[in-house]
Design an enzyme around this catalytic site. Structure first.
Site, short mmCIF file in Angstrom:
data_model
loop_
_atom_site.label_atom_id
_atom_site.label_comp_id
_atom_site.label_asym_id
_atom_site.label_seq_id
_atom_site.Cartn_x
_atom_site.Cartn_y
_atom_site.Cartn_z
N ASN A 213 0.83 -1.21 0.00
CA ASN A 213 0.00 0.00 0.00
C ASN A 213 0.86 1.26 0.00
OD1 ASN A 213 -2.39 -1.26 -0.26
ND2 ASN A 213 -3.20 -0.78 1.76
N GLY A 258 -4.01 13.50 -10.62
CA GLY A 258 -5.28 14.16 -10.30
C GLY A 258 -5.36 14.51 -8.83
N CYS A 265 -7.87 2.91 3.37
CA CYS A 265 -6.62 2.15 3.48
C CYS A 265 -5.36 2.97 3.24
CB CYS A 265 -6.65 0.95 2.53
SG CYS A 265 -7.82 -0.29 3.08
N LYS A 268 -4.46 5.89 5.73
CA LYS A 268 -4.28 5.36 7.08
C LYS A 268 -3.03 4.46 7.16
CE LYS A 268 -6.88 1.52 8.09
NZ LYS A 268 -6.12 0.40 8.58
C1 UDX Z 1 -6.36 -0.18 -1.60
C2 UDX Z 1 -5.42 -1.22 -2.22
O1 UDX Z 1 -5.43 -1.09 -3.65
C3 UDX Z 1 -5.85 -2.60 -1.81
O2 UDX Z 1 -4.94 -3.57 -2.32
C4 UDX Z 1 -5.89 -2.67 -0.30
O3 UDX Z 1 -6.30 -3.94 0.14
C5 UDX Z 1 -6.81 -1.60 0.27
O4 UDX Z 1 -6.37 -0.32 -0.20
P1 UDX Z 1 -8.83 0.74 -2.14
O5 UDX Z 1 -8.65 1.64 -0.96
O6 UDX Z 1 -10.10 -0.02 -2.31
O7 UDX Z 1 -7.66 -0.37 -2.14
O8 UDX Z 1 -8.65 1.65 -3.42
P2 UDX Z 1 -7.66 1.77 -4.67
O9 UDX Z 1 -8.34 1.26 -5.88
O10 UDX Z 1 -6.33 1.23 -4.36
O11 UDX Z 1 -7.59 3.36 -4.80
C6 UDX Z 1 -7.07 4.13 -3.71
C7 UDX Z 1 -7.16 5.59 -4.01
O12 UDX Z 1 -6.16 5.98 -4.95
C8 UDX Z 1 -8.49 6.10 -4.59
O13 UDX Z 1 -8.84 7.30 -3.94
C9 UDX Z 1 -8.17 6.35 -6.06
O14 UDX Z 1 -9.00 7.34 -6.60
C10 UDX Z 1 -6.72 6.80 -5.97
N1 UDX Z 1 -5.94 6.59 -7.19
C11 UDX Z 1 -5.72 5.32 -7.65
C12 UDX Z 1 -5.35 7.66 -7.83
O15 UDX Z 1 -5.51 8.81 -7.42
N2 UDX Z 1 -4.58 7.44 -8.94
C13 UDX Z 1 -4.35 6.19 -9.41
O16 UDX Z 1 -3.63 6.07 -10.40
C14 UDX Z 1 -4.95 5.11 -8.76
#
Ligand code: UDX
Length: 441
Positions: A213, A258, A265, A268
């Site tokens: 993460n 962006g 997750c 934190k």
């Molecule tokens: C994340 C991890 O991907 C996952 O493996 C873990 O178990 C929990 O935390 P999640 O919080 O569901 O999962 O969201 P994720 O799809 O990882 O996106 C996290 C954040 O990053 C979102 O706010 C998303 O908008 C942002 N993001 C993601 C970006 O700003 N740019 C990106 O290129 C990818």
């Protein structure tokens, strides 16, 4: 096999349903009686594609049941997955382990009398490195036939079912071959489908989750830092990200510039990891994570600044439409949502803000009661001086810029997620702005 899942929040509800789906007999346990009642009737307490259908099927076939009793859990099975939350401590940023400790301490006395020969308690919650070994001693003292292993969860909200049934890897940290063998047996259908299995010690397993993460968060903040450089050089961060992503060593994923990351997750976990590293006397090893966090938060104020420029320098008496409240599309989760942080910052500066989201309005309203909400995009955009596109729901890409131009007061848009088609919006008369990109129109 029979197993229990203790804690039926995001991770637990999905894990319980998926384990039943692959053929196990599962008991889901939670202290929240209301949640247990909802799950029993197939209603997940959050929006997650495919989960409701899976719950209904598993409950109807009798493979999945729910309870609020740890005593019942102890007699139901000899394998118990701990899936309770590890929220951020409000002042230190460290992980609050009270729920994990309560689950293990609460279960242990019943395990002692459960009659099972070998009991396995498996942590799935994200915890500071060292937690499993610390809890293992306590568990063993209370229930000598019980062993603790760690099996971190990597599911993403919005595709949690798929991530659980077809994970990219299974990581198990165990201190005995028997514990690892039991987890291999539980996950046999996934392993037969080709999922790689990494067996290791508990500390490494805990670290895999934190390091993964942290890496993902770093990748996002890296490209957002580049967006800041693009802004002062006239370069285009979207083209930069595309070109960097073509390098197979870098890859295009998690390189979308962006408004940055939010959710329950990534923010934190990087703070908890920093706090734990400092505790271990290795704060300098992950000092960069503080910058990752700062870069991420800065994108929120940069987005507010961009909006302020578009409304002529002051938000007072301006109408602002916000598209998106969830922290990411295909989720109704608003925890640490960048979109709502921006919406509220703009409101606090004197604007009238109306927020639209396809799924997250109820949660957003509860978290930010001072914001106004609209049930359709046109209502949110009525007489708007600027529209802020803050969560990239696919339906926002389908919006008709000509029709929307007729609704707003001024056709001005901040595309903070870079998913709108600049040509279509600009040719419909919109002024379009985005972080790290030259003027789009
Ligand atoms: C994340 C991890 O991907 C996952 O493996 C873990 O178990 C929990 O935390 P999640 O919080 O569901 O999962 O969201 P994720 O799809 O990882 O996106 C996290 C954040 O990053 C979102 O706010 C998303 O908008 C942002 N993001 C993601 C970006 O700003 N740019 C990106 O290129 C990818």
């Amino acid at each position: 096999m029979r197993l229990t899942v203790i804690g039926t929040g995001y991770v637990g509800a999905v894990h319980a349903a998926c384990m039943a789906d692959i053929g196990h007999e599962v008991l889901g346990v939670d202290i929240d009686a209301e949640r247990i009642a909802a799950l029993t009737s197939g209603r997940p307490p959050f929006y997650e594609p495919g989960l409701s259908e899976m719950l209904v099927k598993a409950v109807t076939t009798g493979r999945l049941s729910f309870s609020t009793s740890l005593a019942e859990a102890a007699s139901f099975a000899d394998t118990h997955f701990i899936c309770v939350g590890t929220p951020q401590h409000p002042t230190t940023g460290a992980a609050d382990l009270s729920h994990v400790e309560a689950a293990v301490n609460g279960l242990a006395p019943y395990l002692h009398d459960s009659g099972y020969e070998r009991i396995l308690v498996v942590g799935k919650s994200t915890v500071p490195v060292g937690t499993a070994d610390r809890l293992a001693g306590r568990l063993h003292a209370a229930a000598p036939r019980a062993e603790l292993a760690w099996n971190p969860e990597f599911l993403r909200e919005g595709c949690a079912v798929q991530d659980t049934l077809r994970p990219e890897r299974l990581v198990v940290g165990a201190r005995s071959e028997q514990a690892e063998a039991r987890l291999r047996e539980i996950y046999a259908p996934l392993l037969d489908g080709g999922t790689p299995f990494i067996g290791t010690d508990p500390a490494t397993a805990e670290l895999v989750k934190l390091a993964s993460n942290s890496f993902l968060a770093t990748k996002i903040s890296f490209i957002n830092a580049m967006a800041e450089i693009c802004d002062v050089t006239g370069a285009d961060v979207l083209t930069l990200a595309e070109a960097m992503g073509q390098d197979s060593r870098i890859g295009p994923r998690f390189l979308a510039p962006g408004l940055g990351f939010g959710g329950s997750c990534l923010p934190k976990d990087i703070r908890a990891f920093t706090a734990r590293a400092e505790e271990l006397g290795r704060g300098e090893s992950v000092a960069f994570l503080r910058q990752v966090d700062e870069i991420n938060t800065r994108q929120r104020s940069r987005t507010v600044d961009l909006a302020r420029q578009l409304v002529g320098g002051s938000f007072a008496d301006r109408n602002i439409a916000v598209l998106g409240a969830a922290f990411k599309p295909r989720s109704d989760d608003v925890r640490d949502s960048p979109a709502l942080a921006v919406a509220d910052a703009v409101r606090r500066r004197g604007a009238q803000v109306r927020v639209h989201d396809p799924e997250a309005v109820d949660n957003a309203r509860a978290a930010y009661p001072a914001l106004q909400f609209a049930l359709d995009v046109a209502k949110a955009c009525e007489q708007a001086d600027v529209v802020l596109h803050l969560t990239e729901w696919p339906q926002y890409q389908e919006l008709d810029p000509v029709a929307l131009a007729a609704v707003v007061r001024t056709p001005a848009m901040v595309d903070a997620r870079n998913t709108l088609d600049p040509a279509a919006w600009c040719s419909a008369g919109w002024t379009l702005r985005a972080l790290g990109r030259p003027r789009l129109g």
